[in-house]
Write a protein that holds these residues in place. Structure first.
Motif, mmCIF file in Angstrom:
data_model
loop_
_atom_site.group_PDB
_atom_site.id
_atom_site.type_symbol
_atom_site.label_atom_id
_atom_site.label_comp_id
_atom_site.label_asym_id
_atom_site.label_seq_id
_atom_site.Cartn_x
_atom_site.Cartn_y
_atom_site.Cartn_z
ATOM 1 N N ALA A 189 0.808 -1.129 -0.200
ATOM 2 C CA ALA A 189 0.126 -0.030 -0.188
ATOM 3 C C ALA A 189 0.949 1.227 -0.001
ATOM 4 N N GLN A 190 1.986 1.066 0.722
ATOM 5 C CA GLN A 190 2.925 2.504 0.946
ATOM 6 C C GLN A 190 3.561 2.752 -0.417
ATOM 7 N N ALA A 191 3.699 1.642 -1.251
ATOM 8 C CA ALA A 191 4.468 1.814 -2.444
ATOM 9 C C ALA A 191 3.781 2.884 -3.291
ATOM 10 N N TRP A 192 2.319 3.181 -3.181
ATOM 11 C CA TRP A 192 1.810 3.972 -3.993
ATOM 12 C C TRP A 192 1.952 5.498 -3.815
ATOM 13 N N MET A 193 2.702 5.843 -2.518
ATOM 14 C CA MET A 193 3.111 7.213 -2.327
ATOM 15 C C MET A 193 4.013 7.720 -3.256
ATOM 16 N N MET A 194 4.677 7.179 -4.170
ATOM 17 C CA MET A 194 5.300 7.653 -5.152
ATOM 18 C C MET A 194 4.491 8.440 -6.189
ATOM 19 N N THR A 195 3.138 8.310 -6.187
ATOM 20 C CA THR A 195 2.336 9.229 -6.957
ATOM 21 C C THR A 195 2.083 10.581 -6.466
ATOM 22 N N PHE A 196 2.936 10.854 -5.401
ATOM 23 C CA PHE A 196 2.585 12.193 -5.054
ATOM 24 C C PHE A 196 3.738 13.128 -5.707
ATOM 25 N N LEU A 197 4.745 12.632 -6.307
ATOM 26 C CA LEU A 197 5.796 13.403 -6.894
ATOM 27 C C LEU A 197 5.098 13.610 -8.305
ATOM 28 N N MET A 198 4.458 12.848 -8.986
ATOM 29 C CA MET A 198 3.663 13.030 -10.101
ATOM 30 C C MET A 198 2.847 14.108 -9.978
ATOM 31 N N SER A 199 2.041 14.065 -8.913
ATOM 32 C CA SER A 199 0.894 15.380 -8.471
ATOM 33 C C SER A 199 1.720 16.707 -8.614
ATOM 34 N N ALA A 200 2.832 16.569 -7.751
ATOM 35 C CA ALA A 200 3.482 17.935 -7.554
ATOM 36 C C ALA A 200 4.122 18.269 -9.224
ATOM 37 N N VAL A 201 4.493 17.606 -9.897
ATOM 38 C CA VAL A 201 5.060 17.696 -11.302
ATOM 39 C C VAL A 201 3.831 18.233 -12.051
ATOM 40 N N PHE A 202 2.594 17.743 -11.944
ATOM 41 C CA PHE A 202 1.460 18.176 -12.621
ATOM 42 C C PHE A 202 1.162 19.701 -12.240
ATOM 43 N N GLY A 203 1.250 19.763 -10.937
ATOM 44 C CA GLY A 203 0.985 21.207 -10.495
ATOM 45 C C GLY A 203 1.748 22.375 -10.901
ATOM 46 N N ALA A 204 2.956 21.892 -10.889
ATOM 47 C CA ALA A 204 4.183 22.732 -11.403
ATOM 48 C C ALA A 204 3.931 22.971 -12.876
ATOM 49 N N ILE A 205 3.640 22.082 -13.752
ATOM 50 C CA ILE A 205 3.362 22.295 -15.099
ATOM 51 C C ILE A 205 1.988 22.984 -15.441
ATOM 52 N N LEU A 206 0.948 22.832 -14.691
ATOM 53 C CA LEU A 206 0.009 23.426 -14.696
ATOM 54 C C LEU A 206 -0.002 25.018 -14.700
ATOM 55 N N VAL A 207 1.031 25.435 -14.073
ATOM 56 C CA VAL A 207 1.450 27.053 -14.006
ATOM 57 C C VAL A 207 2.459 27.382 -14.921
ATOM 58 N N THR A 208 3.415 26.623 -14.963
ATOM 59 C CA THR A 208 4.697 26.979 -15.646
ATOM 60 C C THR A 208 4.516 26.869 -17.125
ATOM 61 N N ARG A 209 3.814 26.191 -17.832
ATOM 62 C CA ARG A 209 3.710 25.954 -19.120
ATOM 63 C C ARG A 209 2.926 27.109 -19.926
ATOM 64 N N GLU A 210 2.303 27.933 -18.853
ATOM 65 C CA GLU A 210 1.894 29.245 -19.648
ATOM 66 C C GLU A 210 2.785 30.332 -19.658
ATOM 67 N N TYR A 211 3.768 30.278 -18.556
ATOM 68 C CA TYR A 211 5.024 31.183 -18.891
ATOM 69 C C TYR A 211 6.004 30.642 -20.034
ATOM 70 N N ASN A 212 5.907 29.391 -20.505
ATOM 71 C CA ASN A 212 6.594 28.986 -21.311
ATOM 72 C C ASN A 212 6.046 29.280 -22.889
ATOM 73 N N THR A 213 4.828 29.250 -23.014
ATOM 74 C CA THR A 213 4.198 29.542 -24.203
ATOM 75 C C THR A 213 3.818 31.185 -24.211
ATOM 76 N N GLY A 214 4.048 31.857 -23.122
ATOM 77 C CA GLY A 214 3.752 33.479 -23.227
ATOM 78 C C GLY A 214 2.169 33.522 -22.938
ATOM 79 N N ALA A 215 1.589 32.550 -22.818
ATOM 80 C CA ALA A 215 -0.207 32.730 -22.819
ATOM 81 C C ALA A 215 -0.298 33.059 -21.055
ATOM 82 N N ILE A 216 0.424 33.245 -20.349
ATOM 83 C CA ILE A 216 0.369 33.638 -18.902
ATOM 84 C C ILE A 216 -0.625 34.966 -18.770
ATOM 85 N N ALA A 217 -0.115 36.001 -19.726
ATOM 86 C CA ALA A 217 -0.665 37.282 -19.518
ATOM 87 C C ALA A 217 -2.037 37.262 -20.278
#
Length: 249
Positions: free
Chosen positions: A59-87
């Motif tokens: 059961a504890q092995a599935w804690m690894m998924t939290f790293l993917m959740s953190a990366v997902f949150g990071a990309i949700l914000v930063t990809r708009e900076y990368n594409t210039g769509a943030i403004a």
């Protein structure tokens, strides 16, 4: 605000980023879970483990998924900076803070979905894999608390990644920071100063999914520490977003 949330929710699932991250998290966790299951019968036969302990490990092995959740949150914000769509997103959302809040809420909801998926797969593995290797798993109340902890850290990790994204504004830098903190920096500091490192975000998360190390914080204190980290990151993200040009790197 409802329309802003709906728009950010749709953007979150655009493209294949979420699918790649979900697949990677599932693969890593499943591989580890399979390893625990495959060696479980021998450990139980030798008396070095029990069916309940092996089930907890799976059961504890599935804690690894939290790293993917953190990366997902990071990309949700930063990809708009990368594409210039943030403004454009700031203008359409009606303000910088409305967009920050919307992305944080959407990231949290996505983290919850990721956590529920991890929990479902953890249950499935715990009840099917041991039988494949000739023994029965033993699901206990402790196992249930581990799975609830896995869901919780997924919910926390996603907005944590998103707030780091608002602070750093660069996709590569944010993703590398999240991965380095989780896999290298904080575990390294835990080896050097375990009691002090227990207050770091990733290590505090391991308290929540009941990693079991003696130096870890209690679950209530760990949740309080994580709330503090989210509050600090949210304050920093808010101040930087309000004080800098929105398209300035």
């Amino acid at each position: 605000m409802r329309n802003v949330l709906a728009g950010e929710w749709m953007k979150a699932w655009t493209g294949r980023t979420w699918l790649i991250l979900a697949t990677a998290g599932t693969f890593m966790s499943l591989l580890t879970c399979f390893g625990y299951a495959s060696t479980g019968d021998e450990a139980i036969a030798l008396g070095t483990s029990t069916a309940a302990a092996v089930t907890d490990d799976m059961a504890q092995a599935w804690m690894m998924t939290f790293l993917m959740s953190a990366v997902f949150g990071a990309i949700l914000v930063t990809r708009e900076y990368n594409t210039g769509a943030i403004a454009r997103s700031v203008l359409l959302s009606g303000g910088r803070l409305r967009l920050l809040s919307a992305k944080a809420l959407v990231a949290t909801a996505a983290g919850l979905l990721g956590g529920l998926l991890a929990a479902a797969l953890a249950v499935l593995c715990a009840f099917t894999l041991p039988g494949h290797f000739g023994y029965d798993g033993d699901w206990t109340g402790h196992t249930t608390r581990i799975v609830l902890g896995v869901v919780t850290v997924n919910v926390i990790a996603a907005p944590w990644g998103a707030l780091l994204g608002w602070i750093l504004r660069n996709q590569l830098a944010t993703v590398l920071t999240v991965i380095a903190l989780t896999l290298l920096v904080e575990p390294g500091l835990q080896e050097l100063a375990p009691k002090a490192a227990a207050y770091l975000p990733t290590i505090a998360m391991s308290s929540v999914y009941l990693d079991g190390k003696p130096e870890l914080l209690s679950v209530p204190l760990a949740l309080l520490v994580l709330a503090g980290w989210l509050a600090a990151a949210g304050t920093a993200a808010r101040q930087l977003l309000l004080s800098r040009d929105v398209i300035q790197g």
